[in-house]
Write a protein that holds these residues in place. Sequence first.
Motif, short mmCIF file in Angstrom:
data_model
loop_
_atom_site.label_atom_id
_atom_site.label_comp_id
_atom_site.label_asym_id
_atom_site.label_seq_id
_atom_site.Cartn_x
_atom_site.Cartn_y
_atom_site.Cartn_z
N UNK A 76 45.45 38.75 26.67
CA UNK A 76 45.93 40.11 26.94
C UNK A 76 46.08 40.44 28.40
N UNK A 77 46.16 39.44 29.27
CA UNK A 77 46.13 39.68 30.72
C UNK A 77 47.24 40.62 31.19
N UNK A 78 48.49 40.36 30.78
CA UNK A 78 49.60 41.18 31.25
C UNK A 78 49.41 42.63 30.85
N UNK A 79 48.96 42.85 29.63
CA UNK A 79 48.72 44.22 29.17
C UNK A 79 47.60 44.90 29.93
N UNK A 80 46.54 44.16 30.24
CA UNK A 80 45.43 44.71 31.02
C UNK A 80 45.93 45.14 32.40
N UNK A 81 46.72 44.28 33.04
CA UNK A 81 47.26 44.61 34.36
C UNK A 81 48.14 45.85 34.28
N UNK A 82 49.01 45.90 33.29
CA UNK A 82 49.91 47.04 33.15
C UNK A 82 49.15 48.35 32.96
N UNK A 83 48.11 48.33 32.15
CA UNK A 83 47.34 49.55 31.92
C UNK A 83 46.54 49.97 33.15
N UNK A 84 46.03 48.99 33.87
CA UNK A 84 45.28 49.32 35.09
C UNK A 84 46.21 49.82 36.19
N UNK A 85 47.45 49.31 36.22
CA UNK A 85 48.41 49.76 37.21
C UNK A 85 48.85 51.21 36.96
N UNK A 86 48.65 51.68 35.74
CA UNK A 86 49.05 53.05 35.39
C UNK A 86 47.96 54.07 35.71
N UNK A 87 46.80 53.62 36.16
CA UNK A 87 45.71 54.54 36.46
C UNK A 87 46.04 55.41 37.68
N UNK A 88 45.44 56.60 37.69
CA UNK A 88 45.56 57.50 38.84
C UNK A 88 44.17 57.85 39.33
N UNK A 89 43.87 57.58 40.62
CA UNK A 89 44.73 56.93 41.60
C UNK A 89 44.95 55.46 41.26
N UNK A 90 46.08 54.93 41.68
CA UNK A 90 46.42 53.56 41.34
C UNK A 90 45.65 52.59 42.23
N UNK A 91 44.88 51.68 41.63
CA UNK A 91 44.19 50.68 42.46
C UNK A 91 45.14 49.57 42.89
N UNK A 92 44.81 48.90 43.98
CA UNK A 92 45.52 47.67 44.35
C UNK A 92 45.02 46.57 43.43
N UNK A 93 45.93 45.81 42.85
CA UNK A 93 45.59 44.82 41.83
C UNK A 93 45.95 43.42 42.30
N UNK A 94 44.98 42.51 42.18
CA UNK A 94 45.22 41.12 42.56
C UNK A 94 44.56 40.20 41.55
N UNK A 95 44.81 38.91 41.71
CA UNK A 95 44.35 37.91 40.73
C UNK A 95 43.96 36.65 41.47
N UNK A 96 42.82 36.08 41.12
CA UNK A 96 42.43 34.77 41.61
C UNK A 96 42.60 33.76 40.49
N UNK A 97 43.37 32.69 40.74
CA UNK A 97 43.73 31.76 39.68
C UNK A 97 43.78 30.33 40.22
N UNK A 98 43.66 29.38 39.30
CA UNK A 98 43.85 27.99 39.73
C UNK A 98 45.34 27.63 39.78
N UNK A 99 46.19 28.53 39.34
CA UNK A 99 47.63 28.36 39.46
C UNK A 99 48.29 27.53 38.39
N UNK A 100 47.51 26.91 37.50
CA UNK A 100 48.09 25.99 36.52
C UNK A 100 49.11 26.69 35.62
N UNK A 101 48.84 27.92 35.20
CA UNK A 101 49.75 28.63 34.30
C UNK A 101 50.59 29.69 34.99
#
Length: 329
Positions: A76-101
């Motif tokens: 559900x990652x994309x949906x989690x990001x989308x819902x968090x991006x809709x918050x007010x105030x909007x937080x800055x959103x980033x991701x730490x990944x190994x990059x494989x996917x």
Amino acid sequence: MLLDTYGRIATDLRVSLTDRCNLRCTYCMPEEGLQWLGKPELLTDDEIVRLVRIAVTLLGVEDVRFTGGEPLLRPGLVGIVERCAALEPRPRLSLTTNGVGLERTAAALRAAGLNRVNVSLDTLRPEVFQELTRRKRHHDVLRGLEAAREAGLTPVKVNSVLMRGVNDDEAPDLLAWALAQGYELRFIEQMPLDAQHGWQRSDMVTAEEILASLATKFALTPEPGEARGHAPAERWLVDGGPARVGVIASVTRPFCRACDRTRLTADGQIRNCLFAREESDLRGALRSGASDEEIATLWKAAMWGKKAGSGLDDPAFLQPDRPMSAIGG
């Protein structure tokens, strides 16, 4: 706000979405044998979004970084990001990944509202990558980095850990490559967070060694001190700038006095320090019907007890029982 007894205020939330990973990096976990969290133990998507909302709207959190394990394995990652991006105030959103996917998900994550990514890559040599990660996925990481850049998840930051006798000769080559690709490179001292508790200080490649290696090929000028802020990386201008390289000296030059982080594990525990041996349970409160205000109060109490430092310099230091893959980076 998330205040501790030393006057530090946590405004940066690290959210682990899963303890699972599709690599087996030698400095993080054994090749086989880890017991993964069961699905009932993991926070649901709704629970994660609710806790992020509480952090942002009631506790003053401004930055949210999704981590793992490997967060791209969270369905559900994309949906989690989308819902968090809709918050007010909007937080800055980033991701730490190994990059494989990342090649197949970068565009969707950017569209959902993700601002940028940190990608782990310790070597430019495929055979060394396989030795370090126990997987043949080097080309996937390189393609993932390119996809992140093309999607606008910038600045794309690359995190590298140097291992003595394995890839400790690659610092200048990694920096030259990162400069050519337009990525911002950060070296990280190997930390005592491996599942097998095999870390030895004597085996760690230190910040000073990394800088000395880089100085054989590049002119490094310290970035003005005020530019660092709460960031863990000490940064240097490369050949006069504007390009920069960072070094996170978590062990030899810890940045605890300026720490502004709070951490949420994939199973709903608050950690007030990456090296803490204690956790505070929010999942139980969530599932027993606690209000947002009650959860916020529990969170404040967890952060109030944060220690002055990580304790890495204490001869009696003990690694956390749970490894990096379980507690989030």
